[in-house]
Design a protein around this motif. Sequence first.
Motif, PDB file in Angstrom:
ATOM      1  N   UNK A 274      27.902  42.073 -15.478  1.00  0.00           N
ATOM      2  CA  UNK A 274      28.927  41.946 -14.105  1.00  0.00           C
ATOM      3  C   UNK A 274      27.960  42.102 -13.162  1.00  0.00           C
ATOM      4  N   UNK A 275      27.534  43.622 -13.251  1.00  0.00           N
ATOM      5  CA  UNK A 275      26.642  44.908 -11.900  1.00  0.00           C
ATOM      6  C   UNK A 275      25.656  43.979 -11.143  1.00  0.00           C
ATOM      7  N   UNK A 276      25.071  43.547 -11.902  1.00  0.00           N
ATOM      8  CA  UNK A 276      23.582  42.453 -11.020  1.00  0.00           C
ATOM      9  C   UNK A 276      24.243  41.467  -9.889  1.00  0.00           C
ATOM     10  N   UNK A 277      24.770  40.474 -10.194  1.00  0.00           N
ATOM     11  CA  UNK A 277      25.916  39.887  -9.775  1.00  0.00           C
ATOM     12  C   UNK A 277      26.345  39.694  -8.380  1.00  0.00           C
ATOM     13  N   UNK A 278      27.170  41.469  -8.952  1.00  0.00           N
ATOM     14  CA  UNK A 278      28.053  41.504  -7.884  1.00  0.00           C
ATOM     15  C   UNK A 278      27.269  43.023  -7.029  1.00  0.00           C
ATOM     16  N   UNK A 279      25.762  43.578  -7.404  1.00  0.00           N
ATOM     17  CA  UNK A 279      25.173  44.170  -6.508  1.00  0.00           C
ATOM     18  C   UNK A 279      24.716  43.377  -4.868  1.00  0.00           C
TER      19      UNK A 279
ATOM     20  N   UNK B 138       8.057  60.633  -4.477  1.00  0.00           N
ATOM     21  CA  UNK B 138       7.860  59.158  -4.129  1.00  0.00           C
ATOM     22  C   UNK B 138       7.319  58.193  -5.200  1.00  0.00           C
ATOM     23  N   UNK B 139       7.900  57.168  -4.489  1.00  0.00           N
ATOM     24  CA  UNK B 139       7.043  56.060  -5.173  1.00  0.00           C
ATOM     25  C   UNK B 139       7.226  54.370  -4.781  1.00  0.00           C
ATOM     26  N   UNK B 140       6.761  53.441  -4.878  1.00  0.00           N
ATOM     27  CA  UNK B 140       7.065  52.484  -4.018  1.00  0.00           C
ATOM     28  C   UNK B 140       8.067  52.108  -5.168  1.00  0.00           C
ATOM     29  N   UNK B 141       8.385  51.990  -6.946  1.00  0.00           N
ATOM     30  CA  UNK B 141       9.195  51.750  -7.029  1.00  0.00           C
ATOM     31  C   UNK B 141      10.715  52.079  -6.994  1.00  0.00           C
ATOM     32  N   UNK B 142      10.644  53.457  -6.342  1.00  0.00           N
ATOM     33  CA  UNK B 142      11.829  54.415  -6.566  1.00  0.00           C
ATOM     34  C   UNK B 142      12.083  54.115  -4.769  1.00  0.00           C
ATOM     35  N   UNK B 143      11.601  53.532  -4.321  1.00  0.00           N
ATOM     36  CA  UNK B 143      11.940  52.999  -2.714  1.00  0.00           C
ATOM     37  C   UNK B 143      12.859  52.243  -2.662  1.00  0.00           C
ATOM     38  N   UNK B 144      11.941  51.189  -3.313  1.00  0.00           N
ATOM     39  CA  UNK B 144      12.305  50.006  -3.150  1.00  0.00           C
ATOM     40  C   UNK B 144      14.077  49.387  -4.132  1.00  0.00           C
ATOM     41  N   UNK B 145      14.093  50.531  -4.763  1.00  0.00           N
ATOM     42  CA  UNK B 145      15.382  50.370  -5.670  1.00  0.00           C
ATOM     43  C   UNK B 145      16.493  51.110  -4.781  1.00  0.00           C
ATOM     44  N   UNK B 146      16.264  52.158  -4.076  1.00  0.00           N
ATOM     45  CA  UNK B 146      16.938  52.804  -3.087  1.00  0.00           C
ATOM     46  C   UNK B 146      17.293  52.352  -2.069  1.00  0.00           C
ATOM     47  N   UNK B 147      16.203  51.245  -1.261  1.00  0.00           N
ATOM     48  CA  UNK B 147      17.035  50.889  -0.153  1.00  0.00           C
ATOM     49  C   UNK B 147      17.894  49.742  -0.774  1.00  0.00           C
ATOM     50  N   UNK B 148      17.582  49.122  -2.123  1.00  0.00           N
ATOM     51  CA  UNK B 148      18.870  48.113  -2.312  1.00  0.00           C
ATOM     52  C   UNK B 148      20.356  48.764  -2.899  1.00  0.00           C
ATOM     53  N   UNK B 149      20.140  50.393  -3.654  1.00  0.00           N
ATOM     54  CA  UNK B 149      21.080  50.255  -3.808  1.00  0.00           C
ATOM     55  C   UNK B 149      22.078  50.842  -2.270  1.00  0.00           C
ATOM     56  N   UNK B 150      20.702  51.854  -0.984  1.00  0.00           N
ATOM     57  CA  UNK B 150      21.870  51.880   0.090  1.00  0.00           C
ATOM     58  C   UNK B 150      22.465  51.067   0.863  1.00  0.00           C
ATOM     59  N   UNK B 151      21.789  49.525   0.877  1.00  0.00           N
ATOM     60  CA  UNK B 151      22.492  48.138   1.363  1.00  0.00           C
ATOM     61  C   UNK B 151      24.105  48.671   0.741  1.00  0.00           C
TER      62      UNK B 151
END
Length: 795
Positions: free
Chosen positions: A557-562, A506-519
């Motif tokens: 396409x995907x960055x604005x979509x997310x 677990x790293x902060x890099x991954x935690x931040x990504x996982x948090x936004x993916x979950x949203x």
Amino acid sequence: MTRRRKDAPKQQARTEPAREAQAHKTDGFPSPCVPTTQYQHFIPRFILRRFQVGPVKSKTERQKEFRRTGVDPEYVHYYDIATGSLDIRPIGKVYGVANFYQDVRNTHNINELEEKLADLERHAASIIMDLHKALPQGTFTLKRRPLELLRKFLFIMHYRKVSCSNIYFQADHPENARSRRWIESFMKAKGIQSAVEFWLHVLRYYLDASHSDIMRDAAELVEKYGEQGLQKMITKSSIPSDLDNYPAYTYHTHADNYFFSIWEAAEGEEFILTHNTFGLWEGLGGGCPGLHRIFVVSPRIALVLRHVVLCPEMKESIKPGSLVSSLLHVNPVPPNPIYASGERGAHIDHVNMQSAMSLARYRSSQEGADDSFVFKITKLSRPQTLEFNSVLLVNVTKTGSLTFLSKRSMLRTVRAFRSLPANFLESELLVPLIARLADTVETEVSALRPPLQSPAAVLDKDVDALTLVDVVLYVLLMQICTGSRRFETVYDRAYLVFRIMEKAKPTSFADEINREVEKAFKVCKCEGDEVSFAEGVSFAPLLSSISNESSSQLFQFMIPCMSRLGAVMSGGEGILEELQDEVAVVSFLARASSSPGVWHALLCTSPKAPEILSRLFKKGTPTDKFVVDLTRFMYERASPSDFSSGFHMAYSLRRVCGMAGPTTNPVSLSYYLKTASIIRCLGRTMLGSLPEPYSSRPRERPKARLLYKMPEEHSELLFSNMKMILWKLLPGYEPSPGGSTLSQTLLKWIDEMAIVGCLAWLGKHRRNFLDYILDGFPQGMDFKLFEDEEATGST
């Protein structure tokens, strides 16, 4: 995501620790003579004792041992950044400066300020002790006067620091250009000879006056000049030379612009203490520093002053991207006031809430003193605690220091900090600390046991600091950030980082990504109108490499979509910010492609989605074969009697062709394209064009679910009406009449599957428009389209 942006400066310790003034004698240690030199703390002893190594001793035990040895019997872990050394040092010899508060102009008692500080700290220590006792309850209640004393204590902790004493009132300092005239006039009037004397003079004012007195002094200025007028003086013009109470206004802004909150570290984690932990500012709002002011008071508790723009009722209206902070995902709430005369506080009806003086008078009154405030203690998660500590670590300096309670917890904290390439330069200062801690905590890094003196010495000896974090991920991120490793496409790069991140620690890099993916994932999941029959099936994996053109189109396409789906994408220009966004996209797509309902919702968000996202899979996915075989079977052998109606058949086909996971076949892609086009057309067209009463009805009905079985008469009427509407509204739409061949039949099926998909979306998001259509059906049909709802057109 909550990340450091290229245009956001590194969090600085402008509002740093404060200083205590707690000499041996204020702790009860006798001395054979009055010392000429006194060590005076800027982090109070009572806070340092919370980090004490070994059992905490009573005051009597400390005095007895001090008389015997002449040394304070209290020690803390102390990492000296300049030397790279980690050892145990007496509390009486750390986080202080000799004679720091001595006022040489006070010939009667040069240590008077030290004694006044000690008295303030004694009261604050009692309150903070009660706070620790309240942790199990999750709330902490304070009356107004103890709360004011604690706020005053925190302000003085911020004010009394070495870096402030020399420059806070230095007339010729560049940051004091607008206050120079006021500083020079004030010094002349009071006979003050230096910036340090001025600083001590104002410190005396803060110590002698109560919180209420200072706020009343500030209220006089606000009543005379107005808040806007005072702010204009500070930021655009100059401070008048006759503004005697200006220090009171500085205190006022600190008190009124921030609400007090209590943060508790996650179970098994601890807050750390650095030389500048007291009053450290963090975060930017509209480019201005100071969304948070941090005061760590123990390994368990941090007191955080959060700017009022982050109050829950205001935070939702803030424009995305205008706030930059590593702590935005923590959500403390302001205290709940309990007024002495009752819940609604009838006795303050006479108070003019728009008048600073009226408020100050009430708050200083006996009535106001009886008010209480209930604070909800904010319990942080493990990632939040590590992120909080990272804010402290990014601000340590080459001449600074840090202290902690548990070696194991400190090792986890500093490794998490070191694991992010964004912290690479700052974390170099901590390499010896990691080595020292790992030496005693984890045997697998025993290669780092040779003596280390400083960060420079470590690097000169070619010690591989990457062994201190997740090696593979760290090496890859550093190679990417430094440009030493290149990839054919941006997607190829993001995919590799994603795959390694899956297996990494677990790293902060991954935690931040996982948090936004979950949203984003949750939003798409809520869009699903039913559970797919294919949930839990193994689907086609993402390709590890795609063409440069496909890669470019994918991220455009995907960055604005997310972002539209609720994920906070950094949008930064730095390589790390770009990489985090790109890895977030790949991570989201990998997760979405394993959930048929989410994948269906994603591909129906835009007509561009089917073509762009289908390129992520090898042609001929398991779903493709299933779709081809089933549609051919239904064309050749299926009988109309197998379904209650054409609508029932289209509904069933849609479940296979559109809701069975990633596909590359033309039938599914045509369905997605047509459904997305219809939704976009009707979603926009019908927003403001409905007559009453439909225009006033709610548009959203999130739990609406299609009823898939209906009579053929109802099915024919529904399809014919919908096709007529689409023919009028959707450019280029021509309903397919069907035919005898497979291709002609498929075109009709795709039309009707897309209408079913559109109806499912309209039922959730444009229900007033759908009601308008359904209410036009002939009376007496008893038409029903959604489960658990009454039929329309019934008599």
